[in-house]
Structures are given as C-alpha cells and as structure tokens.
Design a protein around this motif. Structure first.
Motif, PDB file in Angstrom:
ATOM      1  N   MET A   1      66.551  30.503 -95.001  1.00 32.75           N
ATOM      2  CA  MET A   1      65.094  30.354 -94.713  1.00 32.75           C
ATOM      3  C   MET A   1      64.465  31.523 -95.401  1.00 32.75           C
ATOM      4  O   MET A   1      64.832  32.728 -95.231  1.00 32.75           O
ATOM      5  CB  MET A   1      64.743  30.637 -93.281  1.00 32.75           C
ATOM      6  N   PRO A   2      63.485  31.443 -96.420  1.00 37.89           N
ATOM      7  CA  PRO A   2      62.707  32.485 -97.028  1.00 37.89           C
ATOM      8  C   PRO A   2      61.874  33.435 -96.081  1.00 37.89           C
ATOM      9  O   PRO A   2      61.718  33.000 -94.762  1.00 37.89           O
ATOM     10  CB  PRO A   2      61.464  31.859 -97.867  1.00 37.89           C
ATOM     11  N   THR A   3      61.497  34.567 -96.649  1.00 40.07           N
ATOM     12  CA  THR A   3      60.733  35.530 -95.798  1.00 40.07           C
ATOM     13  C   THR A   3      59.262  35.035 -95.753  1.00 40.07           C
ATOM     14  O   THR A   3      59.029  34.068 -96.486  1.00 40.07           O
ATOM     15  CB  THR A   3      60.773  37.003 -96.380  1.00 40.07           C
ATOM     16  N   ARG A   4      58.636  35.677 -94.875  1.00 35.16           N
ATOM     17  CA  ARG A   4      57.033  35.294 -94.988  1.00 35.16           C
ATOM     18  C   ARG A   4      56.392  35.452 -96.142  1.00 35.16           C
ATOM     19  O   ARG A   4      55.747  34.616 -96.690  1.00 35.16           O
ATOM     20  CB  ARG A   4      56.393  36.249 -93.930  1.00 35.16           C
ATOM     21  N   GLU A   5      56.739  36.536 -96.806  1.00 33.76           N
ATOM     22  CA  GLU A   5      56.206  36.932 -98.186  1.00 33.76           C
ATOM     23  C   GLU A   5      56.568  35.674 -99.039  1.00 33.76           C
ATOM     24  O   GLU A   5      55.696  35.396-100.196  1.00 33.76           O
ATOM     25  CB  GLU A   5      56.690  38.399 -98.771  1.00 33.76           C
ATOM     26  N   GLU A   6      57.761  35.313 -99.013  1.00 33.64           N
ATOM     27  CA  GLU A   6      58.271  34.291-100.221  1.00 33.64           C
ATOM     28  C   GLU A   6      57.716  33.070 -99.649  1.00 33.64           C
ATOM     29  O   GLU A   6      57.216  32.191-100.797  1.00 33.64           O
ATOM     30  CB  GLU A   6      59.832  34.257 -99.985  1.00 33.64           C
ATOM     31  N   PHE A   7      57.409  32.649 -98.424  1.00 32.90           N
ATOM     32  CA  PHE A   7      56.920  31.313 -98.127  1.00 32.90           C
ATOM     33  C   PHE A   7      55.481  31.415 -98.723  1.00 32.90           C
ATOM     34  O   PHE A   7      54.825  30.365 -99.329  1.00 32.90           O
ATOM     35  CB  PHE A   7      56.518  31.295 -96.531  1.00 32.90           C
ATOM     36  N   ASP A   8      54.511  32.606 -98.544  1.00 36.91           N
ATOM     37  CA  ASP A   8      53.350  32.636 -99.143  1.00 36.91           C
ATOM     38  C   ASP A   8      53.120  32.422-100.638  1.00 36.91           C
ATOM     39  O   ASP A   8      52.425  31.830-100.945  1.00 36.91           O
ATOM     40  CB  ASP A   8      52.709  34.023 -98.595  1.00 36.91           C
ATOM     41  N   ALA A   9      54.290  32.935-101.146  1.00 38.77           N
ATOM     42  CA  ALA A   9      54.499  32.939-102.737  1.00 38.77           C
ATOM     43  C   ALA A   9      54.473  31.494-103.103  1.00 38.77           C
ATOM     44  O   ALA A   9      54.001  31.174-104.266  1.00 38.77           O
ATOM     45  CB  ALA A   9      55.404  33.690-103.171  1.00 38.77           C
ATOM     46  N   GLN A  10      55.005  30.793-102.288  1.00 36.28           N
ATOM     47  CA  GLN A  10      55.339  29.209-102.555  1.00 36.28           C
ATOM     48  C   GLN A  10      54.338  28.442-102.218  1.00 36.28           C
ATOM     49  O   GLN A  10      54.557  27.124-102.321  1.00 36.28           O
ATOM     50  CB  GLN A  10      56.999  28.911-102.064  1.00 36.28           C
ATOM     51  N   GLY A  11      53.397  29.047-101.580  1.00 37.24           N
ATOM     52  CA  GLY A  11      52.512  27.835-101.084  1.00 37.24           C
ATOM     53  C   GLY A  11      52.639  27.393 -99.471  1.00 37.24           C
ATOM     54  O   GLY A  11      51.782  26.379 -99.320  1.00 37.24           O
TER      55      GLY A  11
END
Length: 232
Positions: free
Chosen positions: A123-133
């Motif tokens: 599972m991505p981090t919150r920052e990675e989710f944000d970067a992926q949209g």
C-alpha cells in the motif's frame, strides 16, 4: 432483511467494512464482508462467486479494486445477485487488468514497486497516493496510519492479471457511489468511451454521490451504510 456481500479494494480486508457492517446489521440486515486471499485477479472472482453460492437477493458491493471483481462475479452467479454496487469504482472490459486503467507513468511506477518488493505491491503512503491522483480526503492522519498498518500487499497477479468477463445482464440494477469523482465526471468519461466507464451507459446504471475521498468506509461509514441500505 437484505444480504450484503462486501468486497474490499486493494490492500484491504474484511475488517475495512467493520463500521459499515455494524450500521447495516443494526438495521436488521445480514452482512458478509470478504477477505480476498488469492494470488490472481481470477482467483478473487472465484472467491466472491463461492461466497454467493446458495444465496438469493444479494446486494453485491465492490470498493475500488473490488469493482472489477464483483462485475464478473455477478455474471457468473447472476441468480444470487439483486443489485450490483460500485463504491468509487467500476467494471473493466474483458482482457483488461487493474494496472491497465492507470496512465503509462503510473503503470511504470507500479511495476517498479512490484519488482522492488518481491512480486507484491505494498500500500502506498499518503504522499504517494496524492502523487498518483488517488484522493485520501476525509481521512485524518491517525485513521490513514491505522489503515496503512493493517494493509497487506497485493500480489502481482492481482494487479497485472486480467479477468474473464461474461455478458452483463441489463436487467440487473447497477449503482455507482461516486466519492472522489462526480456523476458529471463519470458521464464525461462514459461519453468519451473510457474503459471502465463506457459500460455504464445502459439504463440499468444509476449514480449517487457521496462527496469524500476514495475510502468512504472509513471517512463516512454511516452515510455509506445508509446509501447501501436504500438499495436493498
């Protein structure tokens, strides 16, 4: 009383539906939340079909990565399902994998993560989710941390494997609960013929909005349960 079979999205388990399930049970409904443990996308469909066996009048609900799973499951166990619900997600056409729905740079990023993590996608981090949209709106840091801690990696075969579709039944009501996008957004994508949305043009499809992030079972569990109860 209605039976709800609840299918989690990527990285989640049956526990993700705890609050929603409690609300539905308090209203007198039967709730069957699932853990999808198979290593391929087709195995996940088989698990849902097995859970539907012997049941009738089921409201089958899929969240996120569970959406492309519940669509073929309903086709293979049509007699068990009375309503198909997609929570911030939709079906995928025959032969497409989850990863195919991402833009090229997103696919490259996911494949690199799988290669770096011994064939699984954590599972991505919150920052990675944000970067992926992917919207994490509605989740405070503590809630996101709790979900992330309980998450489990998705096997490569689930992320990159396709699912065999049948013929969708136009008499089966299908509802999209739009959380991180709007009904108007969906209509635009339907009109554009985008895979995962083009199928939603039929009369059996309806849209309802629950404005929050991509995980309404954590950010708005009571509201989501109320919407689901209204579909039973």
């Amino acid at each position: 009383m209605t039976t709800y079979v609840l299918v989690p999205g990527f990285w989640l388990g049956a526990w993700a539906w705890d609050e929603v399930g409690a609300e539905l049970r308090a209203s007198g409904h039967d709730v069957v939340p699932l853990d999808l443990l198979g290593s391929t996308a087709e195995a996940h469909v088989d698990e849902v079909v097995a859970a539907l066996g012997g049941r009738e009048g089921v409201v089958l609900v899929g969240h996120s990565g569970g959406g492309p799973v519940v669509a073929p499951a309903a086709e293979r166990a049509r007699n068990a399902v009375s309503h198909l619900v997609f929570v911030d997600t939709g079906p995928l056409p025959d032969g497409l994998a989850q990863i195919d729905f991402a833009p090229p740079e997103g696919q490259e990023w996911t494949r690199a993560r799988i290669a770096a993590n011994d064939g699984v996608n954590p599972m991505p981090t919150r920052e990675e989710f944000d970067a992926q949209g992917t919207s994490t709106a509605g989740l405070d840091d503590a809630t996101f941390a709790r979900v992330h801690e309980r998450s489990r990696p998705e096997p490569e075969g689930v992320v990159t494997g396709s699912i065999r579709r049948g013929t969708p039944d136009p008499t089966l009501p299908k509802t999209v609960v739009a959380c991180s996008f709007t009904a108007a957004d969906a209509k635009g994508l339907i009109d554009a013929g985008v895979p995962g949305f083009a199928e939603m043009s039929g009369r059996e499809w309806s849209f309802t909005e629950l404005p929050t992030g991509h995980w309404p079972m954590f950010s708005e569990p009571k509201a989501l349960a109320s919407l689901l109860a209204g579909l039973g």
